[in-house]
Each structure stands twice: as structure tokens, then as C-alpha cells.
Write an enzyme that holds these catalytic residues in place. Structure first.
Site, short mmCIF file in Angstrom:
data_model
loop_
_atom_site.label_atom_id
_atom_site.label_comp_id
_atom_site.label_asym_id
_atom_site.label_seq_id
_atom_site.Cartn_x
_atom_site.Cartn_y
_atom_site.Cartn_z
N ARG A 140 0.88 -1.33 -0.14
CA ARG A 140 0.00 -0.12 -0.09
C ARG A 140 0.73 1.24 -0.01
O ARG A 140 0.41 2.36 -0.18
CB ARG A 140 -0.83 -0.05 1.31
N TYR A 143 0.80 4.39 -2.45
CA TYR A 143 -0.33 5.30 -2.29
C TYR A 143 0.02 5.85 -1.01
O TYR A 143 -0.16 7.30 -1.33
CB TYR A 143 -1.55 4.44 -2.27
N ASN A 172 -13.10 7.19 3.68
CA ASN A 172 -13.67 6.36 2.89
C ASN A 172 -15.01 6.90 2.47
O ASN A 172 -15.90 7.10 3.21
CB ASN A 172 -13.96 5.07 3.24
N SER A 187 -18.71 -0.61 -3.58
CA SER A 187 -19.17 -0.91 -4.74
C SER A 187 -19.14 -2.61 -4.93
O SER A 187 -20.11 -3.17 -5.60
CB SER A 187 -18.37 -0.50 -6.04
N ASN A 188 -18.05 -3.04 -4.42
CA ASN A 188 -17.96 -4.72 -4.56
C ASN A 188 -19.15 -5.20 -3.92
O ASN A 188 -19.92 -6.20 -4.33
CB ASN A 188 -16.77 -5.24 -3.76
N ARG A 209 -14.17 0.50 9.16
CA ARG A 209 -14.27 1.57 8.33
C ARG A 209 -15.47 2.69 8.37
O ARG A 209 -16.44 2.12 9.25
CB ARG A 209 -14.49 1.37 6.77
P1 NAD Z 1 -11.14 7.47 -8.82
O1 NAD Z 1 -10.09 6.42 -9.09
O2 NAD Z 1 -12.56 7.26 -9.34
O3 NAD Z 1 -10.48 8.86 -9.64
C1 NAD Z 1 -9.36 9.34 -9.96
C2 NAD Z 1 -9.35 9.80 -11.20
O4 NAD Z 1 -7.86 10.37 -11.33
C3 NAD Z 1 -9.63 9.03 -12.13
O5 NAD Z 1 -10.57 9.68 -13.10
C4 NAD Z 1 -8.24 8.77 -13.10
O6 NAD Z 1 -8.55 8.37 -14.42
C5 NAD Z 1 -7.66 9.93 -12.71
N1 NAD Z 1 -6.24 9.84 -12.60
C6 NAD Z 1 -5.28 8.95 -12.30
N2 NAD Z 1 -4.14 8.94 -12.44
C7 NAD Z 1 -4.11 10.10 -13.42
C8 NAD Z 1 -3.05 10.72 -13.80
N3 NAD Z 1 -1.74 10.37 -13.76
N4 NAD Z 1 -3.24 11.75 -14.68
C9 NAD Z 1 -4.38 12.46 -14.83
N5 NAD Z 1 -5.59 11.91 -14.15
C10 NAD Z 1 -5.36 10.59 -13.56
O7 NAD Z 1 -10.99 7.95 -7.35
P2 NAD Z 1 -11.81 8.85 -6.42
O8 NAD Z 1 -12.49 7.81 -5.27
O9 NAD Z 1 -12.73 9.55 -7.21
O10 NAD Z 1 -10.66 9.59 -5.72
C11 NAD Z 1 -10.32 10.92 -6.12
C12 NAD Z 1 -9.33 11.50 -5.12
O11 NAD Z 1 -9.72 11.42 -4.06
C13 NAD Z 1 -7.88 10.70 -5.52
O12 NAD Z 1 -6.87 11.60 -5.28
C14 NAD Z 1 -8.11 9.75 -4.01
O13 NAD Z 1 -6.65 9.52 -3.56
C15 NAD Z 1 -8.83 10.69 -3.22
N6 NAD Z 1 -9.39 9.95 -1.66
C16 NAD Z 1 -10.55 9.36 -2.15
C17 NAD Z 1 -11.08 8.34 -1.37
C18 NAD Z 1 -12.62 7.87 -1.58
O14 NAD Z 1 -12.79 6.97 -0.41
N7 NAD Z 1 -12.97 7.86 -2.65
C19 NAD Z 1 -10.66 8.34 0.12
C20 NAD Z 1 -9.35 9.11 0.25
C21 NAD Z 1 -8.72 9.84 -0.94
N1 UDP Z 2 -12.98 -5.45 1.72
C1 UDP Z 2 -13.68 -6.34 1.97
N2 UDP Z 2 -14.29 -7.32 0.60
C2 UDP Z 2 -13.88 -6.35 -0.56
C3 UDP Z 2 -13.26 -5.35 -0.74
C4 UDP Z 2 -12.73 -4.74 0.29
O1 UDP Z 2 -13.73 -6.97 2.76
O2 UDP Z 2 -14.51 -7.14 -1.48
C5 UDP Z 2 -12.36 -4.88 2.76
C6 UDP Z 2 -10.94 -4.41 2.71
O3 UDP Z 2 -10.07 -5.46 3.11
C7 UDP Z 2 -10.95 -3.21 3.85
C8 UDP Z 2 -12.24 -2.62 3.53
O4 UDP Z 2 -13.12 -3.68 3.12
O5 UDP Z 2 -10.39 -4.11 5.04
C9 UDP Z 2 -12.02 -1.31 2.87
O6 UDP Z 2 -11.72 -1.67 1.69
P1 UDP Z 2 -11.39 -0.73 0.39
O7 UDP Z 2 -10.65 -1.03 -0.58
O8 UDP Z 2 -12.89 -0.16 0.18
O9 UDP Z 2 -10.85 0.60 0.96
P2 UDP Z 2 -9.52 0.84 2.10
O10 UDP Z 2 -9.07 -0.22 2.64
O11 UDP Z 2 -8.50 1.63 1.22
O12 UDP Z 2 -10.02 1.80 2.94
#
Ligand code: NAD
Ligand code: UDP
Length: 313
Positions: A140, A143, A172, A187-188, A209
Site C-alpha cells: 500500500r 499510495y 472512505n 461497490s464490490n 471503516r
Molecule cells: P477515482 O479512481 O474514481 O478517480 C481518480 C481519477 O484520477 C480518475 O478519473 C483517474 O482516471 C484520474 N487519474 C489517475 N491517474 C491520473 C494521472 N496520472 N493523470 C491524470 N488523471 C489521473 O477515485 P476517487 O475515489 O474519485 O478519488 C479521487 C481522489 O480522492 C484521489 O486522489 C483519492 O486518492 C482521493 N481519496 C478518495 C477516497 C475515497 O474514498 N473515494 C478516500 C481518500 C482519498
Molecule cells: N474489503 C472486503 N471485501 C471486498 C473489498 C474490500 O472485505 O470485496 C475490505 C478491505 O479488506 C478493507 C475494507 O473492506 O478492510 C475497505 O476496503 P477498500 O478497498 O474499500 O478501502 P480501504 O482499505 O482503502 O479503506
């Protein structure tokens, strides 16, 4: 204002673009479509003030803007681990390029950071002062450490060059426009439940979470961007904590699905617990989540149900 949203075709980015365009701003949506899709922004294309730029933020770009929301980065573990070196480059080079751009045109830049900077937290719930417990060499790390360096770069450009920055640590977040193949838990589970497939709980499901609906998150991001003095970092998330097993049961109940829960191996370095302390966001932004989890989940279930029905042959 003229506002750049990197990662604008992604899940959160597309909601943010929609919100900003609705407020009358000009929106430049930049994306390389790695995890984002044109479907997410289909409703925005052709609208006055909306512009789509296919670009990879690991490469520099010259634009004239007032605000930059830097969201470009894959967020789901399966996607960010697909090409980990690229993930680090996206966070680090992307931050450098956006900060360089902000410095040149005197724009304000907001970094989408993450709860992952706390790693597997030993402090619970997580407050902004906590420095975290991150494995620097695990699967991880591409990231987590990439996002940590991005925060460092934000602070250093601010101290060294006076760049106007904001940092939000997103916990999340879920909602419509997550991709069916996103791989994250919300989503899963919903897609598995709607298809009547096994619900895949990783580990024993006791890890926790806290899930925030996307509209609440976007509201917090916009408030933070327009907050006059406070630069953050600030946590944005819903403190409503649940175990993953409990969450699987709730999805089965809400969808009325015949699906069974099955247990799969826990991915390495999967954080044991996660819950935001949002006191600071309350004090500085007057922000707290408004959408109850049941309501947000129902909207998300309805979204996926419509999507799956549409794609069914
Ligand atoms: P997502 O994967 O749907 O969106 C990410 C977007 O960035 C996508 O459209 C992808 O095509 C684009 N992208 C990736 N690499 C790129 C690059 N090199 N150049 C240009 N575009 C690029 O994910 P999301 O859930 O919408 O997350 C958006 C942001 O929020 C991310 O930075 C993520 O780290 C942050 N974030 C999201 C969550 C969450 O729970 N959704 C939690 C913490 C942080
Ligand atoms: N997780 C799970 N089943 C799935 C996908 C995820 O049990 O099909 C668990 C995963 O191991 C984690 C939590 O759900 O403990 C959240 O996972 P996710 O990938 O959504 O986000 P993150 O771990 O980055 O918070």
C-alpha cells in the site's frame, strides 16, 4: 472563477465538477482516464463553461486558472497497486506540477489527501495531529507514501514560495459513479448483492471503516477551498464506524439479496480500524455530514441497480 479539477472524470471528481459548474464557474476537467470514464461526465460535456482535457499529470501543463482541486490518483487498492511506480509518480510529480502551476498563476490549490496517511492507526479515532503508522515498504506504500509526500510538497511550496494551499484528508467515500469494477468495498458488496453472487469479506471482517456519502464530502471540499485563512490539513469523513462484516450484512438486508457471505484472505497491511475525528472541520468550516448512511447507501444501490439492468443483455 476558472477552476481546474484533476481526476475530474473519476468518482469524486465528476461530482465536484458538477457542483462547481452548477455554481456558475468555468470548469476544466483534466483526466487521463485510467480509472475515470467519460460516462461520469457525460451530463456535463457540451454545457457552457465545461472543458475536458485529456492529460496525464505526471507531465507538466500550462493553464490559466484561479483554483486547482488536485484529485488525480487511482484510489482503489487494486488500481493503485496495478502499477505502483506510476501511482507514486502521479502523487509526487502530479503535486509538483500542480504546485508549480499554482505558483506561476497565483492560484489556490487543494490537495485530495487521504486517511491512508495515518496507515494502520494506533490512535483511534484519528485526529489531524496524529502522524500515523505507515509501512514504507509494503504493497500500500505507493499510495500512502505518495500521498504523504504530496502533503509535504504542499507545505513546503507554501512555506518556501507562499503558494496558497489547502489539504483535506478524505476518509472512505461512496456514492453513485463508483465504477462497477472499482474493487473497493462499497461497490464490490453492492454489485455482488445485486447479482446474487457471494459477498467477499476479506479477513474475518472485524476491521472497521467509516463511510461518507459523496455529496457531503464535496460540500466539505468546497468549504475548505473557499475558507479564507485555514489551510489544513483537515479530516473529511463520516465518523459513523462499522465493521466490514456488519457492513456486508447491512448490504444484504438493504438489497434483499440471497447472497451468502464468504471469507477471503486479508490483503497485507489492511488497516484494522479507521474513524475520522471531525472536530476541526466542525470548528473551522462549520461542516459535518448530513446524509444518513441508510439514505446514501440506498441511492448508491439504486444507481448500481439501474446500471446493471441497463448493461444486462
Ligand atoms: P477515482 O479512481 O474514481 O478517480 C481518480 C481519477 O484520477 C480518475 O478519473 C483517474 O482516471 C484520474 N487519474 C489517475 N491517474 C491520473 C494521472 N496520472 N493523470 C491524470 N488523471 C489521473 O477515485 P476517487 O475515489 O474519485 O478519488 C479521487 C481522489 O480522492 C484521489 O486522489 C483519492 O486518492 C482521493 N481519496 C478518495 C477516497 C475515497 O474514498 N473515494 C478516500 C481518500 C482519498
Ligand atoms: N474489503 C472486503 N471485501 C471486498 C473489498 C474490500 O472485505 O470485496 C475490505 C478491505 O479488506 C478493507 C475494507 O473492506 O478492510 C475497505 O476496503 P477498500 O478497498 O474499500 O478501502 P480501504 O482499505 O482503502 O479503506
Amino acid at each position: 472563477m476558472r477552476i481546474l479539477v484533476t481526476g475530474g472524470a473519476g468518482f469524486i471528481g465528476s461530482h465536484l465538477c458538477e457542483r462547481l459548474l452548477g455554481e456558475g464557474h468555468e470548469v476544466l476537467c483534466l483526466d487521463n482516464f485510467f480509472t475515470g470514464s467519460k460516462d461520469n461526465i457525460a451530463g456535463l460535456r457540451g454545457k457552457p463553461g465545461f472543458e475536458l482535457i485529456r492529460h496525464d499529470i505526471t507531465q507538466p501543463i500550462l493553464l490559466e486558472v484561479d483554483r486547482i482541486y488536485n484529485l488525480a490518483c487511482p484510489a482503489s487498492p487494486i488500481h493503485y497497486q496495478y502499477n505502483p511506480v506510476k501511482t507514486i509518480k502521479t502523487s509526487v510529480l502530479g503535486a509538483i506540477h500542480m504546485l508549480g502551476l499554482a505558483k506561476r498563476v497565483r492560484a489556490r490549490v487543494l490537495q485530495a489527501s487521504t486517511s491512508e496517511i495515518y496507515g494502520d492507526p494506533q490512535v483511534h479515532p484519528q485526529r489531524e495531529e496524529y502522524w500515523g503508522n505507515v509501512n514504507p515498504i509494503g504493497v500500500r506504500s505507493c499510495y500512502d507514501e505518495g500521498k504523504r509526500v504530496a502533503e509535504t510538497l504542499m507545505m513546503d511550496y507554501h512555506r518556501q514560495n507562499g503558494v496558497d494551499i489547502r489539504i483535506v484528508r478524505i476518509f472512505n467515500t461512496y456514492g453513485p459513479r463508483m465504477s462497477v469494477n472499482d474493487g473497493r468495498v462499497v461497490s464490490n458488496f453492492i454489485v455482488q448483492a445485486l447479482r446474487g453472487e457471494d459477498i467477499t469479506v476479506y479477513g474475518d471482517g472485524s476491521q472497521t471503516r467509516s463511510f461518507c456519502y459523496v455529496d457531503d464530502l464535496v460540500e466539505g471540499m468546497v468549504r475548505m477551498m473557499e475558507c479564507p485563512e485555514f489551510i489544513g490539513p483537515v479530516n473529511l469523513g463520516n465518523p459513523c464506524e462499522t465493521s466490514i462484516l456488519e457492513f456486508a450484512r447491512r448490504i444484504i438486508e438493504l438489497t434483499g439479496s440471497p447472497s451468502q457471505i464468504v471469507f477471503k484472505p486479508l490483503p497485507s497491511d489492511d488497516p484494522r480500524q479507521r474513524q475520522p475525528d471531525i472536530t476541526l472541520a466542525g470548528e473551522k468550516l462549520g461542516w459535518k455530514p448530513q446524509v444518513p448512511v441508510e439514505t446514501g447507501l440506498q441511492k448508491t444501490i439504486d444507481y448500481f441497480a439501474a446500471l446493471l439492468a441497463h448493461n444486462r443483455p
